[in-house]
Write an enzyme that holds these catalytic residues in place. Structure first.
Site, PDB file in Angstrom:
ATOM      1  N   THR A 100      12.483  65.637   0.437  1.00 32.91           N
ATOM      2  CA  THR A 100      12.501  64.723  -0.701  1.00 32.91           C
ATOM      3  C   THR A 100      12.651  63.304  -0.166  1.00 32.91           C
ATOM      4  O   THR A 100      13.691  62.925   0.368  1.00 32.91           O
ATOM      5  CB  THR A 100      13.661  65.053  -1.658  1.00 32.91           C
ATOM      6  OG1 THR A 100      13.496  66.386  -2.142  1.00 32.91           O
ATOM      7  CG2 THR A 100      13.680  64.090  -2.838  1.00 32.91           C
ATOM      8  N   LYS A 182       8.979  65.184  -8.171  1.00 36.69           N
ATOM      9  CA  LYS A 182      10.294  65.597  -7.675  1.00 36.69           C
ATOM     10  C   LYS A 182      11.337  64.533  -7.991  1.00 36.69           C
ATOM     11  O   LYS A 182      12.484  64.845  -8.333  1.00 36.69           O
ATOM     12  CB  LYS A 182      10.233  65.838  -6.162  1.00 36.69           C
ATOM     13  CG  LYS A 182      11.562  66.314  -5.533  1.00 36.69           C
ATOM     14  CD  LYS A 182      12.036  67.625  -6.114  1.00 36.69           C
ATOM     15  CE  LYS A 182      13.362  68.112  -5.552  1.00 36.69           C
ATOM     16  NZ  LYS A 182      13.324  68.548  -4.171  1.00 36.69           N
ATOM     17  N   LYS A 250      21.696  61.904  -1.687  1.00 37.00           N
ATOM     18  CA  LYS A 250      20.501  61.237  -1.144  1.00 37.00           C
ATOM     19  C   LYS A 250      19.403  61.150  -2.195  1.00 37.00           C
ATOM     20  O   LYS A 250      18.762  60.104  -2.374  1.00 37.00           O
ATOM     21  CB  LYS A 250      19.988  62.007   0.068  1.00 37.00           C
ATOM     22  CG  LYS A 250      18.664  61.482   0.612  1.00 37.00           C
ATOM     23  CD  LYS A 250      18.011  62.472   1.555  1.00 37.00           C
ATOM     24  CE  LYS A 250      17.598  63.731   0.855  1.00 37.00           C
ATOM     25  NZ  LYS A 250      16.176  64.004   0.768  1.00 37.00           N
TER      26      LYS A 250
END
Length: 636
Positions: A100, A182, A250
């Site tokens: 990601t 995402k 994150k």
């Protein structure tokens, strides 16, 4: 190696990467692996992968390279820095970036690969599903890239997304699109992981059994995938690492970086980012993300984690076992508004003798048109009933109806001895206790059933509401036939909940539910507005995120309304959430429980009301970004 199973290089063997690489080996793939952490590399070697000492060695003579490293910096270093992978990859190979990372970063990576002139493909392929599904090859993967790149990587994708649990979704032919999806997915996941912690902390500090609350809300409007999935981690974690706090921290950080890049205000996401940062700063860096709930212990709250086995704790979390009264008797229904009217009609259709009253003639006319009886004198009608059911907007309105106002008599003065009062409004728990105290002063054995509801007008009409009832066992028994008619007509017998602890506890459970529902609606509006700001097709985004870990009851129910924006139809007014969340925040202050996300959500609803949307459907929260040109309403 066969033609259908290309040689695979694999770099990144963390909790997810190691399971994915091992799954490929188990399915007959030749996997050349590398990781900076020797024990991880050794573990995958034992599973059958071939270990190498450098990324370049693992990437030599492979057709597909899987990257499952932590962040954009590591991707860059592996490909173009010390790892030298782009230099050694053969012509026509495909790189699958599972990490990601910011969408714009991958666009730059694609440009740099193209500049090498080696026809190296890049598949932008973020994953979800957790370490267990990674090891079994049953992940959900979104991917975008050129058709040739995806085709070359196809056998690897197929092996990692085995049905029926796994799924591969190709969302476009341009690198960056899958990471956009995402990114929006993580908007909802991060907020909803944090919200389950906030909600369970509130439940515990209010004196409720958190597992009982968890079990109940799973069937109410406060539910979400992450509440259902991470809630058990907060309650009774098995100690097996699943999803690191640092990863979701994150991811929400990437969300906020992108929001700033697009000058998009994302206040709920901003609070979630700070919550995970605070959790890591408070020493929870090695915990799973669901255990962000431990942060509230640092504020002096009671531990949420249970001490017994799950089986023992389920036994402690049982609801009251109430033997229902066999006769409903006569019911006076006070408050025939958007919720009350359909509820009264549902009782009438169930064969219960119900008489309706409302301060507005229009509401009574609607009920009468459905075949219901009405009265213009509630006090007179109360002389001949067994049960009064109140659906008022506020506790003050309920008090005025029961005990009178401005010199007029109230319903309680006329009620026969031993009557039951069912209050289905969302009020403060202390107000429910106060009303029972005022009923006690009548010295007629009048008992209150504190029974807030969840489900909206549509479920009201079908007798399919979720009801959180508390009171004495005797009062609950008397009220049970009426409550069953409001909750079980659609066949869902699990909608009616008898909460231990007496009057007020039903309203406490409702407060937790409304906290979650409000947060989930606020982030739904924010997330889809962000997607629109990024130029994404909203119907496609909804189709992807609503079926997975990002999903919530409020998303599924409200977002289609945001797209349609039927201004004449008000299912639940925006002002109602201002009232409900204000009650929740006040209760939280009483038990010294900070509600960071709850406060952020309340501010969003307050802004919406200040912008003239108070009496609009609460899905109008999606209009807050319209002054930026972000319009969620479908143009078709």
């Amino acid at each position: 190696m066969t033609a259908s199973k290309p040689a695979v290089g694999w770099i990144g063997l963390g909790a997810m990467g190691s399971g994915m690489a091992a799954s490929l080996v188990s399915q007959g793939f030749k996997v050349k692996a590398y990781d900076v952490y020797p024990p991880s590399l050794e573990a995958v070697a034992k599973a059958g992968a071939t270990p190498f000492k450098t990324p370049a060695e693992a990437a030599t003579n492979v057709q597909v390279l899987g990257l499952m490293v932590v962040n954009a910096y590591q991707v860059d270093d592996v490909l173009f820095g010390a790892g030298r992978v782009a230099e050694v990859l053969e012509d026509g190979a495909s790189i699958i970036c599972f990490s990601t990372v910011p969408p714009s970063f991958l666009v730059t990576v694609k440009e740099r690969l193209d500049a090498l002139g080696k026809n190296i493909g890049l598949c932008d392929s973020p994953v979800s599903g957790g370490s267990t599904r990674a090891a079994s090859g049953e992940l959900a993967i979104m991917t975008s890239g050129t058709p040739s790149s995806i085709s070359t990587a196809g056998p690897v994708f197929d092996a990692l997304t085995r049905q029926p649990v796994g799924a591969l979704t190709v969302v476009g032919d341009k690198v960056g699109l899958a990471s956009d999806f995402k990114l929006i997915n993580q908007v909802f996941c991060a907020v909803q992981i944090a919200s389950q912690a906030e909600a369970l902390a509130l439940a515990k500090n209010m004196g409720l059994n958190p597992r009982l609350v968890y079990n109940l809300i799973k069937g109410a409007s406060g539910d979400s995938f992450m509440f259902g999935h991470r809630g058990p981690w907060s309650l009774n974690h098995d100690g097996v690492p699943k999803s690191a706090m640092t990863i979701i921290s994150k991811d929400i950080g990437i969300v906020m970086d992108e929001a700033r890049e697009h000058t998009f205000p994302a206040p709920v996401c901003a609070v979630a980012e700070q919550l995970f940062t605070a959790a890591i700063g408070a020493g929870l860096v090695r915990e799973d993300d669901g255990l962000v709930s431990k942060l509230w212990e640092r504020f002096g709250g009671q531990p949420i984690a249970e001490t017994g086995t799950v089986e023992d704790e389920e036994e402690k979390a049982k609801e009251l076992d109430i033997t229902p009264n066999q006769k409903a008797g006569k019911v006076l229904f006070v408050g025939l508004g958007a919720m009350g009217g359909p509820m009264a009609t549902a009782l009438h259709k169930a064969g219960i003798d119900v008489t309706g009253f409302d301060l507005t003639l229009e509401a009574m006319d609607r009920f009468s048109a459905q075949g219901g009886k009405v009265t213009s004198d509630a006090v007179q009608a109360a002389k001949d009933v067994d049960t009064v059911l109140l659906v008022t907007v506020t506790a003050l309105q309920a008090e005025a109806a029961l005990f009178g106002a401005e010199g007029a008599s109230g319903i309680s003065s006329a009620l026969p001895e031993g009557s039951t009062v069912i209050l289905c409004s969302t009020i403060a728990p202390a107000d429910a206790v106060k009303l029972q105290g005022l009923l006690d002063k009548q010295q007629k054995g009048l008992q209150l059933v504190d029974a807030p509801i969840s489900g909206g007008p549509s479920r009201s009409a079908t007798g399919d509401l979720t009801i959180m009832a508390s009171g004495s066992n005797e009062a609950l028994s008397k009220a049970s036939i009426v409550l069953q008619a409001l909750s079980g007509q659609a066949g869902n017998k699990s909608n009616l909940h008898f909460i231990p602890g007496g009057v007020g506890n039903g309203s406490k459970v409702k407060a937790v539910n409304q906290l979650l529902a409000g947060i989930h609606l606020a982030v739904a509006a924010e997330g889809f507005a962000f997607a629109k700001r990024k130029g994404m097709d909203l119907q496609t985004v909804f189709g992807v995120v609503s079926k997975g870990a990002a999903s919530s009851y409020m998303m599924l129910d409200r977002v289609p309304r945001m797209f349609k924006r039927e201004e004449a139809t008000v299912h639940s007014a925006t002002s109602t959430f201002v009232k409900d969340l204000s009650i929740v925040l006040a209760e939280a202050k009483r038990c010294n429980t900070p509600l960071f996300l709850g406060q952020a959500a309340l501010q969003q609803f307050t802004i919406a009301c200040a912008n003239g949307l108070a009496n609009e459907d609460d899905s109008s929260l999606g209009r807050l970004w319209e002054n930026m040109g972000v319009i969620l309403k479908s143009q078709t």
